[in-house]
Design a protein around this motif. Sequence first.
Motif, short mmCIF file in Angstrom:
data_model
loop_
_atom_site.label_atom_id
_atom_site.label_comp_id
_atom_site.label_asym_id
_atom_site.label_seq_id
_atom_site.Cartn_x
_atom_site.Cartn_y
_atom_site.Cartn_z
N GLU A 58 0.88 -1.30 -0.04
CA GLU A 58 0.13 0.12 -0.10
C GLU A 58 1.00 1.29 0.04
OE1 GLU A 58 -3.42 -2.26 2.67
OE2 GLU A 58 -2.37 -0.27 3.49
N GLU A 116 -12.29 -5.16 3.89
CA GLU A 116 -12.12 -4.39 2.58
C GLU A 116 -12.41 -2.88 3.06
OE1 GLU A 116 -14.68 -5.74 -0.47
OE2 GLU A 116 -13.90 -7.56 -0.65
N GLU A 117 -13.58 -2.51 3.80
CA GLU A 117 -13.56 -1.25 4.51
C GLU A 117 -12.30 -0.72 5.25
OE1 GLU A 117 -16.06 1.07 3.58
OE2 GLU A 117 -16.39 -0.48 2.37
N LYS A 123 -9.56 0.18 2.49
CA LYS A 123 -9.79 1.47 2.09
C LYS A 123 -9.29 2.64 2.86
CE LYS A 123 -13.89 1.67 0.26
NZ LYS A 123 -15.14 1.27 0.26
N LYS A 124 -10.01 2.52 4.24
CA LYS A 124 -9.52 3.71 5.29
C LYS A 124 -8.16 3.74 5.43
CE LYS A 124 -13.89 3.69 7.80
NZ LYS A 124 -14.66 2.90 8.62
N GLU A 148 -6.58 5.51 2.35
CA GLU A 148 -7.00 6.83 2.31
C GLU A 148 -5.98 7.68 3.64
OE1 GLU A 148 -10.77 7.98 1.51
OE2 GLU A 148 -10.55 9.86 2.32
N SER A 159 -8.64 10.66 -1.51
CA SER A 159 -9.78 9.74 -1.80
C SER A 159 -9.68 9.14 -3.13
CB SER A 159 -11.08 10.76 -1.88
OG SER A 159 -11.04 11.39 -3.06
N SER A 181 -8.34 5.60 -1.80
CA SER A 181 -9.36 4.51 -1.57
C SER A 181 -10.26 4.13 -2.67
CB SER A 181 -10.38 5.25 -0.42
OG SER A 181 -10.64 6.41 -0.73
N LYS A 182 -10.36 5.27 -3.60
CA LYS A 182 -11.32 4.74 -4.95
C LYS A 182 -10.58 3.79 -5.89
CE LYS A 182 -13.88 7.87 -6.90
NZ LYS A 182 -14.11 9.32 -7.30
N TYR A 221 -8.50 1.41 -4.65
CA TYR A 221 -8.56 0.27 -4.00
C TYR A 221 -9.89 -0.32 -4.15
CZ TYR A 221 -3.85 -0.75 -2.12
OH TYR A 221 -2.68 -1.18 -1.82
N GLU A 222 -10.98 0.70 -3.93
CA GLU A 222 -12.36 -0.03 -3.98
C GLU A 222 -12.67 -0.41 -5.24
OE1 GLU A 222 -15.07 3.14 -2.98
OE2 GLU A 222 -16.79 1.60 -2.93
N ILE A 231 -9.04 -4.21 -5.18
CA ILE A 231 -9.59 -5.07 -4.26
C ILE A 231 -10.47 -6.18 -5.38
CG2 ILE A 231 -11.44 -5.76 -2.61
CD1 ILE A 231 -10.48 -2.99 -1.06
#
Lengths: 254, 254
Positions: B21, B192-193, B196-197, B200, B227, B230-231, B233-234, B238
């Motif tokens: 990451e 996953e949440e 992402k956090k 970010e 952001s 995290s986007k 990754y989202e 992922i």
Amino acid sequence: MATAENEYTLDSVRKALVREEDTIVFGLIERAKFPFNFHTYDQNYLQTPDFRGSLVEFVVQNTEIVQAKAGRYENPEENPFFPENLQSSLVPSYPFTKILHSGAASININKSLWKIYFDDLLPLFVASGDDGNYAQTAASDLSLLQAISKRVHYGKFVAEVKFRESPQDYEPLIRAKDREGLMKLLTFKSVEEMVKKRVEKKATLFGQEISLDSNDDSKEKQRFDPSVASKLYEKWVIPLTKEVQVDYLLRRLD
Amino acid sequence: MATAENEYTLDSVRKALVREEDTIVFGLIERAKFPFNFHTYDQNYLQTPDFRGSLVEFVVQNTEIVQAKAGRYENPEENPFFPENLQSSLVPSYPFTKILHSGAASININKSLWKIYFDDLLPLFVASGDDGNYAQTAASDLSLLQAISKRVHYGKFVAEVKFRESPQDYEPLIRAKDREGLMKLLTFKSVEEMVKKRVEKKATLFGQEISLDSNDDSKEKQRFDPSVASKLYEKWVIPLTKEVQVDYLLRRLD
């Protein structure tokens, strides 16, 4: 963006140096991901009749050849480590702002930087060991070397901008070839102290293991010893940048 | 270090993903240093009869050739973007731990990643403009692409380690070729949440302009919109990692 990037003022030069600190700190942390990986530097490891040298020399020389063809060294901010091997750019020429005196082109202290990097810097922060990732290690050496080289050779722009601000201070020293006097005129101990502290702070923040549990990141575990970053600046980056500045100024009136 | 790097356990795999990451976030910030630089991606810019394609294709293909000779792709964690061009490694082979099923070698989703990177990701975070640094832009695209590719293909190791922990859960789904069932088994929304956090948070910390004046760095100016990390990754990292996991598992009993 083209104009912003290519205008050189005291302020823009200062901002570029500050931004380059982040790149150098990222590069240190990324190189520290790998152990020392001795075979990367072993003169007898690579098995090919077409190349004599270590794996890192192979990767740096050949990657520089690719980047030169892609136009990297058309930008006067960039200086290759192996200029003797390069072919010309294959891309149309771009109107980079030409503010430097023509003598600038002959200033390239990458040979000294190369020696310092492998002899003095790497052993300071890289763990011993061998994980077999020699190509990746060499690629991360190249990125870090390029970042430090760019910072150090930015001294040409620093010197030009300072010279234009007050030629009357520099001209007599240049004519007298007074290296020591020029070095004194370029040295601001308090600024150097601030740069070293800021670089160490960056290495502390960027080199920590970030987790979501803690609210106080400064207490988090470090991946990287931040004092290495300030030592790099103190012992090599700041002195070499000043050396480039003096070398440049001594040619400035030719 | 050799053993630590090359042992694959749920814990070591997790640690490698967390460490990657940082590399990805550094790569995003470094690419954002340059404006979009359209000519890097222009099919008609490079002026050579020897190569058809854009500058970024030229830089990536030729740099991969250099790195392949230096042994990069001997490590099963690495996957090239242009496997069709590569020559064999010139270095002695290293005993990388072989835990993957032989079907792993045929899983390479870099062609999809390439398309996503240029069509969807770059426009999200790169400023418009042209500063002429096309070779440097292409080199930073390559570093970032390699970091994302490594993360996504690490799915092979994630899947193997999970499979070994509880083959009884996976085998019936694999035999039934039940992609959806496998995907469900591999999906942990809360993890996953958290990822992402954390990404970010890393982008916030690593992308700020650090100064010595302030004690509260979280208030400092951002060089990079966190952001976007995290986007990334989202929407892509992922899901693509899970796609690799499922592709791997479906071959696991062959």
